[in-house]
Design a protein around this motif. Sequence first.
Motif, PDB file in Angstrom:
ATOM      1  N   LEU A  81      11.670  62.251  75.497  1.00  0.00           N
ATOM      2  CA  LEU A  81      11.816  62.853  77.138  1.00  0.00           C
ATOM      3  C   LEU A  81      11.682  64.543  76.958  1.00  0.00           C
ATOM      4  O   LEU A  81      11.046  65.014  77.913  1.00  0.00           O
ATOM      5  CB  LEU A  81      13.037  62.449  77.176  1.00  0.00           C
ATOM      6  N   THR A  82      12.135  64.335  75.289  1.00  0.00           N
ATOM      7  CA  THR A  82      11.676  65.899  75.680  1.00  0.00           C
ATOM      8  C   THR A  82      10.315  66.911  76.179  1.00  0.00           C
ATOM      9  O   THR A  82      10.471  67.650  76.480  1.00  0.00           O
ATOM     10  CB  THR A  82      12.388  67.032  74.003  1.00  0.00           C
ATOM     11  N   MET A  83       9.784  66.309  75.158  1.00  0.00           N
ATOM     12  CA  MET A  83       8.509  66.783  75.181  1.00  0.00           C
ATOM     13  C   MET A  83       7.745  66.483  76.929  1.00  0.00           C
ATOM     14  O   MET A  83       6.299  67.214  76.811  1.00  0.00           O
ATOM     15  CB  MET A  83       7.270  65.352  74.406  1.00  0.00           C
ATOM     16  N   ILE A  84       7.910  65.112  77.487  1.00  0.00           N
ATOM     17  CA  ILE A  84       7.663  65.447  78.321  1.00  0.00           C
ATOM     18  C   ILE A  84       7.967  66.684  79.311  1.00  0.00           C
ATOM     19  O   ILE A  84       7.341  66.698  80.164  1.00  0.00           O
ATOM     20  CB  ILE A  84       7.510  63.227  79.294  1.00  0.00           C
ATOM     21  N   ARG A  85       9.457  66.657  79.298  1.00  0.00           N
ATOM     22  CA  ARG A  85       9.871  68.096  79.982  1.00  0.00           C
ATOM     23  C   ARG A  85       9.313  69.251  79.723  1.00  0.00           C
ATOM     24  O   ARG A  85       8.672  69.978  80.960  1.00  0.00           O
ATOM     25  CB  ARG A  85      11.383  67.546  80.185  1.00  0.00           C
ATOM     26  N   LYS A  86       8.988  69.161  78.233  1.00  0.00           N
ATOM     27  CA  LYS A  86       7.918  70.599  78.427  1.00  0.00           C
ATOM     28  C   LYS A  86       6.647  71.234  77.719  1.00  0.00           C
ATOM     29  O   LYS A  86       5.892  71.399  78.459  1.00  0.00           O
ATOM     30  CB  LYS A  86       8.708  71.398  76.877  1.00  0.00           C
ATOM     31  N   ASN A  93       1.635  63.927  74.094  1.00  0.00           N
ATOM     32  CA  ASN A  93       2.787  63.921  74.423  1.00  0.00           C
ATOM     33  C   ASN A  93       3.849  62.615  73.942  1.00  0.00           C
ATOM     34  O   ASN A  93       5.135  62.846  74.336  1.00  0.00           O
ATOM     35  CB  ASN A  93       3.326  65.496  75.511  1.00  0.00           C
ATOM     36  N   LEU A  94       3.236  61.359  74.197  1.00  0.00           N
ATOM     37  CA  LEU A  94       4.804  60.409  74.688  1.00  0.00           C
ATOM     38  C   LEU A  94       4.353  59.754  72.848  1.00  0.00           C
ATOM     39  O   LEU A  94       5.438  58.507  73.070  1.00  0.00           O
ATOM     40  CB  LEU A  94       3.457  59.578  75.482  1.00  0.00           C
ATOM     41  N   LEU A  95       3.275  60.237  72.415  1.00  0.00           N
ATOM     42  CA  LEU A  95       3.520  59.392  71.229  1.00  0.00           C
ATOM     43  C   LEU A  95       4.459  59.390  70.210  1.00  0.00           C
ATOM     44  O   LEU A  95       5.747  57.744  69.898  1.00  0.00           O
ATOM     45  CB  LEU A  95       2.638  60.470  69.956  1.00  0.00           C
ATOM     46  N   PHE A 298       8.409  69.816  68.938  1.00  0.00           N
ATOM     47  CA  PHE A 298       6.602  69.893  69.678  1.00  0.00           C
ATOM     48  C   PHE A 298       6.910  69.149  68.211  1.00  0.00           C
ATOM     49  O   PHE A 298       5.908  67.883  67.595  1.00  0.00           O
ATOM     50  CB  PHE A 298       5.939  70.747  69.160  1.00  0.00           C
ATOM     51  N   TRP A 299       7.101  69.285  67.044  1.00  0.00           N
ATOM     52  CA  TRP A 299       6.624  68.771  65.581  1.00  0.00           C
ATOM     53  C   TRP A 299       6.762  66.710  64.963  1.00  0.00           C
ATOM     54  O   TRP A 299       5.721  66.867  64.221  1.00  0.00           O
ATOM     55  CB  TRP A 299       7.990  69.341  64.672  1.00  0.00           C
ATOM     56  N   PRO A 300       7.644  66.441  66.034  1.00  0.00           N
ATOM     57  CA  PRO A 300       8.037  64.811  65.552  1.00  0.00           C
ATOM     58  C   PRO A 300       6.536  64.228  66.015  1.00  0.00           C
ATOM     59  O   PRO A 300       5.719  63.720  65.808  1.00  0.00           O
ATOM     60  CB  PRO A 300       8.725  64.588  66.525  1.00  0.00           C
ATOM     61  N   SER A 301       6.241  64.865  67.243  1.00  0.00           N
ATOM     62  CA  SER A 301       5.036  64.394  68.675  1.00  0.00           C
ATOM     63  C   SER A 301       3.572  64.346  66.537  1.00  0.00           C
ATOM     64  O   SER A 301       2.837  63.936  67.144  1.00  0.00           O
ATOM     65  CB  SER A 301       4.730  63.999  69.725  1.00  0.00           C
ATOM     66  N   ALA A 302       3.440  65.641  66.839  1.00  0.00           N
ATOM     67  CA  ALA A 302       1.827  66.780  65.710  1.00  0.00           C
ATOM     68  C   ALA A 302       2.827  66.029  64.749  1.00  0.00           C
ATOM     69  O   ALA A 302       1.372  65.309  64.358  1.00  0.00           O
ATOM     70  CB  ALA A 302       2.777  68.184  66.169  1.00  0.00           C
ATOM     71  N   THR A 303       3.294  65.944  64.291  1.00  0.00           N
ATOM     72  CA  THR A 303       3.057  64.672  63.182  1.00  0.00           C
ATOM     73  C   THR A 303       2.896  63.507  63.411  1.00  0.00           C
ATOM     74  O   THR A 303       1.969  62.693  62.641  1.00  0.00           O
ATOM     75  CB  THR A 303       4.873  64.696  62.024  1.00  0.00           C
ATOM     76  N   ILE A 304       3.369  62.866  63.862  1.00  0.00           N
ATOM     77  CA  ILE A 304       2.632  60.827  63.734  1.00  0.00           C
ATOM     78  C   ILE A 304       1.345  60.588  64.825  1.00  0.00           C
ATOM     79  O   ILE A 304       1.109  60.355  64.198  1.00  0.00           O
ATOM     80  CB  ILE A 304       3.606  60.282  65.289  1.00  0.00           C
ATOM     81  N   ARG A 305       0.720  62.291  65.303  1.00  0.00           N
ATOM     82  CA  ARG A 305      -0.295  62.486  65.434  1.00  0.00           C
ATOM     83  C   ARG A 305      -1.281  62.849  64.125  1.00  0.00           C
ATOM     84  O   ARG A 305      -1.931  61.946  64.181  1.00  0.00           O
ATOM     85  CB  ARG A 305      -1.000  63.509  67.071  1.00  0.00           C
ATOM     86  N   GLU A 306      -0.370  63.420  63.316  1.00  0.00           N
ATOM     87  CA  GLU A 306      -1.037  63.721  62.228  1.00  0.00           C
ATOM     88  C   GLU A 306      -1.954  62.234  61.270  1.00  0.00           C
ATOM     89  O   GLU A 306      -3.042  62.539  60.769  1.00  0.00           O
ATOM     90  CB  GLU A 306      -0.734  64.823  61.183  1.00  0.00           C
TER      91      GLU A 306
END
Length: 336
Positions: A81-86, A93-95, A298-306
């Motif tokens: 939810l934070t990623m979507i807002r920011k 950003n939904l990961l 930003f870190w959680p979604s980016a880490t999942i993407r990695e």
Amino acid sequence: MLAFAPPAAFLLWFCWGVRQDRRQFRNAVLLGLTVLSLSVALLTQVDRLPENLAVLVYSLVFLLPALAIMVLGGFLIANGLTMIRKEGRRPANLLSGLAGVGIFAILALVATADYFGDSKAYRSFILAVVLVTGYIAFLFLCFLAYAFLYGRIRVRGDVDFVVMLGSGLIGGERVPPLLASRLRAGLSIHDQQVARGADAPVLLVSGGQGPDERLPEAEAMGRWLIAEGADPALIMEEPRSRTTSENLRFSRTMMEEADERYVCVVVTNNFHAFRAAMTARREGVRGQVLGSPTASYFWPSATIREFVAVFWEHRKANVVLCVLLVALAVVLGMGL
């Protein structure tokens, strides 16, 4: 004590792998196997322990992971939810939010098993979901734990080049905060080398020009470094690359042309450091990868993407293992 032979063997293999090359994903898996086999070994010895220690072991092996799963699911949904807002509703950003929803969906699916107890097909389906999800979760935890350890690496000795990997530009020409973090870290390494009396390393910025960019990323990065006080004579630009692999491949060629015996440090953001290190190893770059700070949200979604990218890079082995797990689930489910 034979129960502790497997974790000891995995630990020795892990240490040997780290000594050989810290940039291998195999090290992450070996670390996970060490912890997993140690947990199994502890469970085999529970009946020999005092009651208080036995309760502690059961809590560590069963209760703590169960609570962690629930907390993690809630945290990921909140972060989504934070990623979507920011950052907006782009798929990347939904990961984290989708991962959190997925955790609770699997828990709900397992909870329904008793309602369809007579259906072998449904039992097989649930078992397959649990086994495949467990395998992916195990790999993710291995990746996460080893990426954290890899991120503790510090620069030791002299380096000839500090390679900074590019990312997208704001408005097609301005350095965004994510990229500025990499450039600041690169400048810090440069200054540390000079402070310890070593020759000033070359600042090699790497990044091509995207379709929506007015100039190559490397040029924008070079301008940013000069504006921050870097010596223009120590800046080299690699303006052709489009991917991390090309960043490292083209940069390696430039470094080898300047000095065949070069030693470098590659700088990217912390969530990207371990995967970039694996890519650097594959591309034959002589140097470790350091990560610069990233906004915590930003870190959680980016880490999942990695992790998804790493999983896909090893897709052949992963697909085979997932198919075998599904086949095992069908055999066990039908036989129950």
